[in-house]
Design a protein around this motif. Structure first.
Motif, PDB file in Angstrom:
ATOM      1  N   SER A  59       0.825  -1.209   0.000  1.00  0.00           N
ATOM      2  CA  SER A  59       0.000   0.000   0.000  1.00  0.00           C
ATOM      3  C   SER A  59       0.858   1.256   0.000  1.00  0.00           C
ATOM      4  CB  SER A  59      -0.921   0.022   1.231  1.00  0.00           C
ATOM      5  OG  SER A  59      -1.902  -0.973   1.149  1.00  0.00           O
ATOM      6  N   ASN A  60       2.049   1.169   0.545  1.00  0.00           N
ATOM      7  CA  ASN A  60       2.937   2.329   0.626  1.00  0.00           C
ATOM      8  C   ASN A  60       3.937   2.407  -0.519  1.00  0.00           C
ATOM      9  OD1 ASN A  60       1.880   3.472   2.956  1.00  0.00           O
ATOM     10  ND2 ASN A  60       3.104   2.163   4.288  1.00  0.00           N
ATOM     11  N   ALA A  61       4.001   1.367  -1.362  1.00  0.00           N
ATOM     12  CA  ALA A  61       4.907   1.391  -2.508  1.00  0.00           C
ATOM     13  C   ALA A  61       4.333   2.327  -3.567  1.00  0.00           C
ATOM     14  CB  ALA A  61       5.079  -0.013  -3.068  1.00  0.00           C
ATOM     15  N   ILE A  62       5.091   3.326  -3.981  1.00  0.00           N
ATOM     16  CA  ILE A  62       4.578   4.411  -4.811  1.00  0.00           C
ATOM     17  C   ILE A  62       3.938   3.904  -6.097  1.00  0.00           C
ATOM     18  CG2 ILE A  62       5.239   6.432  -6.173  1.00  0.00           C
ATOM     19  CD1 ILE A  62       7.314   7.071  -4.057  1.00  0.00           C
ATOM     20  N   ASP A  63       4.603   2.972  -6.806  1.00  0.00           N
ATOM     21  CA  ASP A  63       4.110   2.535  -8.113  1.00  0.00           C
ATOM     22  C   ASP A  63       3.316   1.233  -8.056  1.00  0.00           C
ATOM     23  OD1 ASP A  63       5.149   4.654  -9.628  1.00  0.00           O
ATOM     24  OD2 ASP A  63       7.134   3.746  -9.623  1.00  0.00           O
ATOM     25  N   CYS A  64       3.070   0.729  -6.872  1.00  0.00           N
ATOM     26  CA  CYS A  64       2.433  -0.577  -6.760  1.00  0.00           C
ATOM     27  C   CYS A  64       0.943  -0.510  -7.079  1.00  0.00           C
ATOM     28  CB  CYS A  64       2.634  -1.143  -5.360  1.00  0.00           C
ATOM     29  SG  CYS A  64       1.844  -2.742  -5.118  1.00  0.00           S
ATOM     30  N   THR A  65       0.491  -1.390  -7.957  1.00  0.00           N
ATOM     31  CA  THR A  65      -0.922  -1.460  -8.306  1.00  0.00           C
ATOM     32  C   THR A  65      -1.545  -2.806  -7.965  1.00  0.00           C
ATOM     33  OG1 THR A  65      -0.327  -2.152 -10.540  1.00  0.00           O
ATOM     34  CG2 THR A  65      -0.678   0.207 -10.176  1.00  0.00           C
ATOM     35  N   ALA A  66      -0.695  -3.790  -7.644  1.00  0.00           N
ATOM     36  CA  ALA A  66      -1.182  -5.117  -7.286  1.00  0.00           C
ATOM     37  C   ALA A  66      -0.075  -5.826  -6.512  1.00  0.00           C
ATOM     38  CB  ALA A  66      -1.572  -5.913  -8.532  1.00  0.00           C
ATOM     39  N   ALA A  67      -0.402  -7.000  -5.988  1.00  0.00           N
ATOM     40  CA  ALA A  67       0.589  -7.776  -5.248  1.00  0.00           C
ATOM     41  C   ALA A  67       0.331  -9.252  -5.486  1.00  0.00           C
ATOM     42  CB  ALA A  67       0.511  -7.467  -3.754  1.00  0.00           C
ATOM     43  N   THR A  68       1.406 -10.040  -5.431  1.00  0.00           N
ATOM     44  CA  THR A  68       1.232 -11.483  -5.424  1.00  0.00           C
ATOM     45  C   THR A  68       1.701 -12.009  -4.077  1.00  0.00           C
ATOM     46  OG1 THR A  68       3.412 -11.871  -6.430  1.00  0.00           O
ATOM     47  CG2 THR A  68       1.505 -11.759  -7.908  1.00  0.00           C
ATOM     48  N   TYR A  69       1.031 -13.055  -3.621  1.00  0.00           N
ATOM     49  CA  TYR A  69       1.410 -13.675  -2.359  1.00  0.00           C
ATOM     50  C   TYR A  69       1.283 -15.177  -2.492  1.00  0.00           C
ATOM     51  CZ  TYR A  69       1.866 -14.677   2.580  1.00  0.00           C
ATOM     52  OH  TYR A  69       2.317 -15.154   3.783  1.00  0.00           O
ATOM     53  N   ASN A  70       2.292 -15.890  -1.989  1.00  0.00           N
ATOM     54  CA  ASN A  70       2.308 -17.341  -2.050  1.00  0.00           C
ATOM     55  C   ASN A  70       2.151 -17.890  -0.638  1.00  0.00           C
ATOM     56  OD1 ASN A  70       3.317 -20.133  -2.207  1.00  0.00           O
ATOM     57  ND2 ASN A  70       3.862 -19.569  -4.316  1.00  0.00           N
ATOM     58  N   ASN A  71       1.041 -18.550  -0.386  1.00  0.00           N
ATOM     59  CA  ASN A  71       0.757 -19.050   0.961  1.00  0.00           C
ATOM     60  C   ASN A  71       1.772 -20.088   1.430  1.00  0.00           C
ATOM     61  OD1 ASN A  71      -1.578 -17.524   1.582  1.00  0.00           O
ATOM     62  ND2 ASN A  71      -2.827 -18.883   0.319  1.00  0.00           N
ATOM     63  N   SER A  72       2.390 -20.796   0.482  1.00  0.00           N
ATOM     64  CA  SER A  72       3.350 -21.837   0.851  1.00  0.00           C
ATOM     65  C   SER A  72       4.724 -21.256   1.179  1.00  0.00           C
ATOM     66  CB  SER A  72       3.476 -22.864  -0.279  1.00  0.00           C
ATOM     67  OG  SER A  72       2.256 -23.525  -0.503  1.00  0.00           O
ATOM     68  N   THR A  73       5.231 -20.385   0.306  1.00  0.00           N
ATOM     69  CA  THR A  73       6.584 -19.849   0.496  1.00  0.00           C
ATOM     70  C   THR A  73       6.598 -18.544   1.274  1.00  0.00           C
ATOM     71  OG1 THR A  73       6.520 -18.565  -1.564  1.00  0.00           O
ATOM     72  CG2 THR A  73       7.231 -20.875  -1.719  1.00  0.00           C
ATOM     73  N   LYS A  74       5.418 -17.888   1.443  1.00  0.00           N
ATOM     74  CA  LYS A  74       5.282 -16.588   2.108  1.00  0.00           C
ATOM     75  C   LYS A  74       5.954 -15.459   1.314  1.00  0.00           C
ATOM     76  CE  LYS A  74       3.350 -18.874   5.423  1.00  0.00           C
ATOM     77  NZ  LYS A  74       1.868 -18.949   5.472  1.00  0.00           N
ATOM     78  N   GLU A  75       6.225 -15.715   0.030  1.00  0.00           N
ATOM     79  CA  GLU A  75       6.864 -14.681  -0.784  1.00  0.00           C
ATOM     80  C   GLU A  75       5.848 -13.628  -1.207  1.00  0.00           C
ATOM     81  OE1 GLU A  75       9.989 -15.584  -3.774  1.00  0.00           O
ATOM     82  OE2 GLU A  75       8.617 -14.618  -5.196  1.00  0.00           O
ATOM     83  N   CYS A  76       6.199 -12.384  -0.974  1.00  0.00           N
ATOM     84  CA  CYS A  76       5.354 -11.234  -1.312  1.00  0.00           C
ATOM     85  C   CYS A  76       6.036 -10.408  -2.390  1.00  0.00           C
ATOM     86  CB  CYS A  76       5.133 -10.375  -0.067  1.00  0.00           C
ATOM     87  SG  CYS A  76       4.460  -8.728  -0.386  1.00  0.00           S
ATOM     88  N   ASN A  77       5.322 -10.108  -3.455  1.00  0.00           N
ATOM     89  CA  ASN A  77       5.831  -9.256  -4.514  1.00  0.00           C
ATOM     90  C   ASN A  77       4.889  -8.079  -4.741  1.00  0.00           C
ATOM     91  OD1 ASN A  77       8.269 -10.664  -6.008  1.00  0.00           O
ATOM     92  ND2 ASN A  77       6.800 -12.281  -5.524  1.00  0.00           N
ATOM     93  N   CYS A  78       5.389  -6.876  -4.564  1.00  0.00           N
ATOM     94  CA  CYS A  78       4.639  -5.681  -4.936  1.00  0.00           C
ATOM     95  C   CYS A  78       4.946  -5.413  -6.405  1.00  0.00           C
ATOM     96  CB  CYS A  78       5.063  -4.487  -4.090  1.00  0.00           C
ATOM     97  SG  CYS A  78       4.876  -4.730  -2.309  1.00  0.00           S
TER      98      CYS A  78
END
Length: 223
Positions: A59-78
């Motif tokens: 939400s605070n990333a200036i250019d972020c319009t979406a995010a991916t999240y992997n429930n298994s690896t906990k990897e978050c990508n803005c």
């Protein structure tokens, strides 16, 4: 910043200062199941976090319009667009919303359909303007299909869009100056006097009087 979560919905509060001036905005993150199991090649940041922490940070990333999240690896990508991707099992896409607007990266806009209120065309323009938006310019078939595919869209209700024939009677153009296409069969027909505005009806465009009170759809271009 704070956040709360339900099964297919996450709410986060963060600081946004790119498009709308520095202000606190409450963002709703909605899971887009149609784009599951994808890793997008537009990551702004990659971290390991919980889903709530992920969406709050994005939400605070200036250019972020979406995010991916992997429930298994906990990897978050803005991420800032979803136009290029590879396969990644377990990834889920979360689209950011604010003030009822939802972002679509392929079309490059934030869109909001107003279905619980009716206004004249001029009033609808004013409502959109109060949100820093304009009546939607549906100058491609993809944009029209996107709006008519929204869950709240009703094909039997008129919905104003951002086109008129104010410059030349019978010559309808979008507010951007491009010509209107995707008309319903036998439209525009000028059936009633002063049918100078355009609305969606039954998934196509028709002309109708600007003085009628109808639903409407607003857009904010992402720049």
């Amino acid at each position: 910043m704070t956040a709360s979560m339900s099964l297919n919905h996450v709410e986060a509060v963060g600081l946004q200062s790119r498009m709308f001036g520095t202000s606190i905005r409450r963002y709703n993150w909605v899971e887009d199941k149609s784009e599951a199991n994808r890793l997008y090649n537009s990551s702004l940041t990659t971290t390991l976090a919980s889903l709530i922490t992920c969406t709050a940070a994005c939400s605070n990333a200036i250019d972020c319009t979406a995010a991916t999240y992997n429930n298994s690896t906990k990897e978050c990508n803005c991420i800032n667009n979803t136009t290029s991707f590879t396969s990644q099992l377990g990834n889920m896409l979360w689209r950011r919303k604010f003030d009822g607007f939802i972002f679509d990266a392929q079309l490059g806009w934030y869109i909001r359909l107003f279905v619980n209120t009716s206004h004249t065309h001029a009033e609808a323009e004013s409502v959109c303007g109060n949100h820093g938006a304009r009546l939607a310019v549906l100058d491609t078939s993809d944009k029209l299909s996107y709006v008519t595919g929204l869950p709240d869209y009703r094909p039997d209700i008129f919905c104003y869009v951002g086109a008129m024939d104010e410059q030349s009677d019978g010559l309808f153009t979008w507010s951007t100056g491009t010509s209107v296409t995707n008309w319903m069969l036998d439209e525009p027909n000028g059936l009633h006097l002063d049918e100078d505005c355009v609305a969606i009806f039954n998934n196509y465009l028709i002309d109708l009087p600007c003085s009628h009170s109808n639903n409407f759809v607003c857009e904010i271009e992402y720049k």
